[in-house]
Write a protein that holds these residues in place. Structure first.
Motif, PDB file in Angstrom:
ATOM      1  N   LEU A 132      46.511 -99.150 -62.808  1.00  0.00           N
ATOM      2  CA  LEU A 132      47.735 -99.808 -63.282  1.00  0.00           C
ATOM      3  C   LEU A 132      47.458-101.073 -64.083  1.00  0.00           C
ATOM      4  O   LEU A 132      48.354-101.577 -64.746  1.00  0.00           O
ATOM      5  N   LEU A 133      46.235-101.569 -64.022  1.00  0.00           N
ATOM      6  CA  LEU A 133      45.930-102.849 -64.644  1.00  0.00           C
ATOM      7  C   LEU A 133      46.170-102.846 -66.149  1.00  0.00           C
ATOM      8  O   LEU A 133      46.844-103.730 -66.679  1.00  0.00           O
ATOM      9  N   LYS A 134      45.645-101.862 -66.845  1.00  0.00           N
ATOM     10  CA  LYS A 134      45.786-101.812 -68.301  1.00  0.00           C
ATOM     11  C   LYS A 134      47.260-101.739 -68.723  1.00  0.00           C
ATOM     12  O   LYS A 134      47.697-102.546 -69.547  1.00  0.00           O
ATOM     13  N   PRO A 135      48.065-100.800 -68.175  1.00  0.00           N
ATOM     14  CA  PRO A 135      49.470-100.782 -68.587  1.00  0.00           C
ATOM     15  C   PRO A 135      50.224-102.056 -68.213  1.00  0.00           C
ATOM     16  O   PRO A 135      51.109-102.486 -68.951  1.00  0.00           O
ATOM     17  N   MET A 136      49.856-102.674 -67.080  1.00  0.00           N
ATOM     18  CA  MET A 136      50.540-103.906 -66.695  1.00  0.00           C
ATOM     19  C   MET A 136      50.222-105.031 -67.669  1.00  0.00           C
ATOM     20  O   MET A 136      51.116-105.802 -68.047  1.00  0.00           O
ATOM     21  N   VAL A 137      48.969-105.139 -68.083  1.00  0.00           N
ATOM     22  CA  VAL A 137      48.591-106.196 -69.023  1.00  0.00           C
ATOM     23  C   VAL A 137      49.277-105.969 -70.368  1.00  0.00           C
ATOM     24  O   VAL A 137      49.876-106.887 -70.935  1.00  0.00           O
ATOM     25  N   PHE A 138      49.191-104.734 -70.889  1.00  0.00           N
ATOM     26  CA  PHE A 138      49.839-104.453 -72.173  1.00  0.00           C
ATOM     27  C   PHE A 138      51.345-104.648 -72.091  1.00  0.00           C
ATOM     28  O   PHE A 138      51.956-105.223 -72.994  1.00  0.00           O
ATOM     29  N   GLY A 139      51.943-104.174 -71.009  1.00  0.00           N
ATOM     30  CA  GLY A 139      53.387-104.335 -70.837  1.00  0.00           C
ATOM     31  C   GLY A 139      53.783-105.794 -70.742  1.00  0.00           C
ATOM     32  O   GLY A 139      54.763-106.225 -71.342  1.00  0.00           O
ATOM     33  N   GLY A 140      53.008-106.572 -69.980  1.00  0.00           N
ATOM     34  CA  GLY A 140      53.297-107.994 -69.837  1.00  0.00           C
ATOM     35  C   GLY A 140      53.186-108.737 -71.160  1.00  0.00           C
ATOM     36  O   GLY A 140      54.052-109.538 -71.507  1.00  0.00           O
ATOM     37  N   LEU A 141      52.112-108.454 -71.903  1.00  0.00           N
ATOM     38  CA  LEU A 141      51.940-109.117 -73.199  1.00  0.00           C
ATOM     39  C   LEU A 141      53.038-108.716 -74.178  1.00  0.00           C
ATOM     40  O   LEU A 141      53.561-109.559 -74.922  1.00  0.00           O
ATOM     41  N   ASP A 142      53.385-107.445 -74.181  1.00  0.00           N
ATOM     42  CA  ASP A 142      54.457-106.980 -75.057  1.00  0.00           C
ATOM     43  C   ASP A 142      55.773-107.648 -74.674  1.00  0.00           C
ATOM     44  O   ASP A 142      56.521-108.115 -75.538  1.00  0.00           O
ATOM     45  N   GLY A 143      56.034-107.699 -73.359  1.00  0.00           N
ATOM     46  CA  GLY A 143      57.277-108.307 -72.885  1.00  0.00           C
ATOM     47  C   GLY A 143      57.365-109.779 -73.230  1.00  0.00           C
ATOM     48  O   GLY A 143      58.403-110.268 -73.686  1.00  0.00           O
ATOM     49  N   ILE A 144      56.270-110.498 -73.055  1.00  0.00           N
ATOM     50  CA  ILE A 144      56.265-111.936 -73.351  1.00  0.00           C
ATOM     51  C   ILE A 144      56.511-112.184 -74.832  1.00  0.00           C
ATOM     52  O   ILE A 144      57.348-113.008 -75.211  1.00  0.00           O
ATOM     53  N   SER A 145      55.792-111.448 -75.681  1.00  0.00           N
ATOM     54  CA  SER A 145      55.950-111.683 -77.121  1.00  0.00           C
ATOM     55  C   SER A 145      57.333-111.265 -77.607  1.00  0.00           C
ATOM     56  O   SER A 145      57.934-111.943 -78.440  1.00  0.00           O
ATOM     57  N   PHE A 151      59.923-113.835 -76.323  1.00  0.00           N
ATOM     58  CA  PHE A 151      59.762-115.092 -77.069  1.00  0.00           C
ATOM     59  C   PHE A 151      60.390-114.974 -78.458  1.00  0.00           C
ATOM     60  O   PHE A 151      61.119-115.865 -78.892  1.00  0.00           O
ATOM     61  N   ALA A 152      60.088-113.861 -79.141  1.00  0.00           N
ATOM     62  CA  ALA A 152      60.650-113.662 -80.483  1.00  0.00           C
ATOM     63  C   ALA A 152      62.182-113.604 -80.418  1.00  0.00           C
ATOM     64  O   ALA A 152      62.879-114.184 -81.255  1.00  0.00           O
ATOM     65  N   PHE A 153      62.702-112.910 -79.411  1.00  0.00           N
ATOM     66  CA  PHE A 153      64.148-112.817 -79.251  1.00  0.00           C
ATOM     67  C   PHE A 153      64.764-114.199 -79.008  1.00  0.00           C
ATOM     68  O   PHE A 153      65.762-114.572 -79.634  1.00  0.00           O
ATOM     69  N   LEU A 154      64.163-114.943 -78.084  1.00  0.00           N
ATOM     70  CA  LEU A 154      64.721-116.268 -77.767  1.00  0.00           C
ATOM     71  C   LEU A 154      64.679-117.199 -78.984  1.00  0.00           C
ATOM     72  O   LEU A 154      65.618-117.961 -79.217  1.00  0.00           O
ATOM     73  N   ALA A 155      63.609-117.129 -79.740  1.00  0.00           N
ATOM     74  CA  ALA A 155      63.522-117.964 -80.945  1.00  0.00           C
ATOM     75  C   ALA A 155      64.646-117.607 -81.913  1.00  0.00           C
ATOM     76  O   ALA A 155      65.302-118.496 -82.478  1.00  0.00           O
ATOM     77  N   GLY A 156      64.896-116.314 -82.081  1.00  0.00           N
ATOM     78  CA  GLY A 156      65.983-115.885 -82.973  1.00  0.00           C
ATOM     79  C   GLY A 156      67.341-116.263 -82.433  1.00  0.00           C
ATOM     80  O   GLY A 156      68.240-116.682 -83.180  1.00  0.00           O
ATOM     81  N   ALA A 157      67.534-116.125 -81.113  1.00  0.00           N
ATOM     82  CA  ALA A 157      68.831-116.435 -80.501  1.00  0.00           C
ATOM     83  C   ALA A 157      69.142-117.923 -80.607  1.00  0.00           C
ATOM     84  O   ALA A 157      70.279-118.308 -80.924  1.00  0.00           O
TER      85      ALA A 157
END
Length: 179
Positions: free
Chosen positions: A52-65, A68-74
């Motif tokens: 589960l480590l690889k999908p969790m890391v990729f998912g977490g990084l995708d979610g954070i970015s 962040f992009a959404f909040l900056a736009g909002a």
């Protein structure tokens, strides 16, 4: 963690703990002593969180970015707090579903490919066992074994079809067997 506790309570846990301690201390004598103890059958278990480590890391990084992009736009568009929270939660749910579905489809495709490769390797072992031995001898020699030792290893392992196929998939193709 729960998994560490389960591993520490499993048969062979004392041996495993001694081997770990010896490794961490770089104590060759202690490592040797730990490996002299009898090994219970299948005592070392694969850590399930590793899958589960690889999908969790990729998912977490995708979610954070993405968030962040959404909040900056909002913030830039002067949305109200309740609107930002509502759209942010929608983004979080949609992103989670997308990542989960993507991981499921990716894993299923990888498993299907591994099953096809396993079937091909098994067919080759059944139909050209000497060719497969020659192929693995070359691989072993490329890793530093002498031709004589490489041939001995290949001939010995080839007596155990399931293990031989799994071994070839890992060392020849670089792929784990399905399952």
């Amino acid at each position: 963690t729960r998994l560490s506790n389960e591993l520490d309570e499993a048969p062979g846990a004392g041996r495993r703990a001694q081997a770990r301690s010896a490794f961490e201390a770089r104590d060759v004598a202690a490592s040797h002593h730990a490996h002299l103890q009898p090994v219970p059958v299948h005592s070392e278990q694969t850590a399930t969180e590793g899958k589960l480590l690889k999908p969790m890391v990729f998912g977490g990084l995708d979610g954070i970015s993405t968030i962040f992009a959404f909040l900056a736009g909002a913030v830039g568009s002067s949305l109200g707090l309740s609107q930002i929270i509502a759209v942010g939660l929608a983004q979080l749910i949609a992103g989670s579903l997308g990542m989960g579905l993507g991981e499921f489809i990716s894993t299923t495709a990888e498993q299907d490919m591994a099953k096809r490769e396993e079937a091909r390797e098994l067919w080759e072992v059944e139909n050209d066992p000497e060719g497969e031995i020659r192929e693995m001898v070359q691989i072993y020699m490329s890793k530093g074994l002498s031709e004589e030792d490489a041939l001995t290893v290949a001939q010995t392992l080839s007596k155990y079809t399931d293990f031989w196929v799994e071994h070839m998939m890992l060392h020849e193709i670089g792929m784990m067997t399905p399952g």
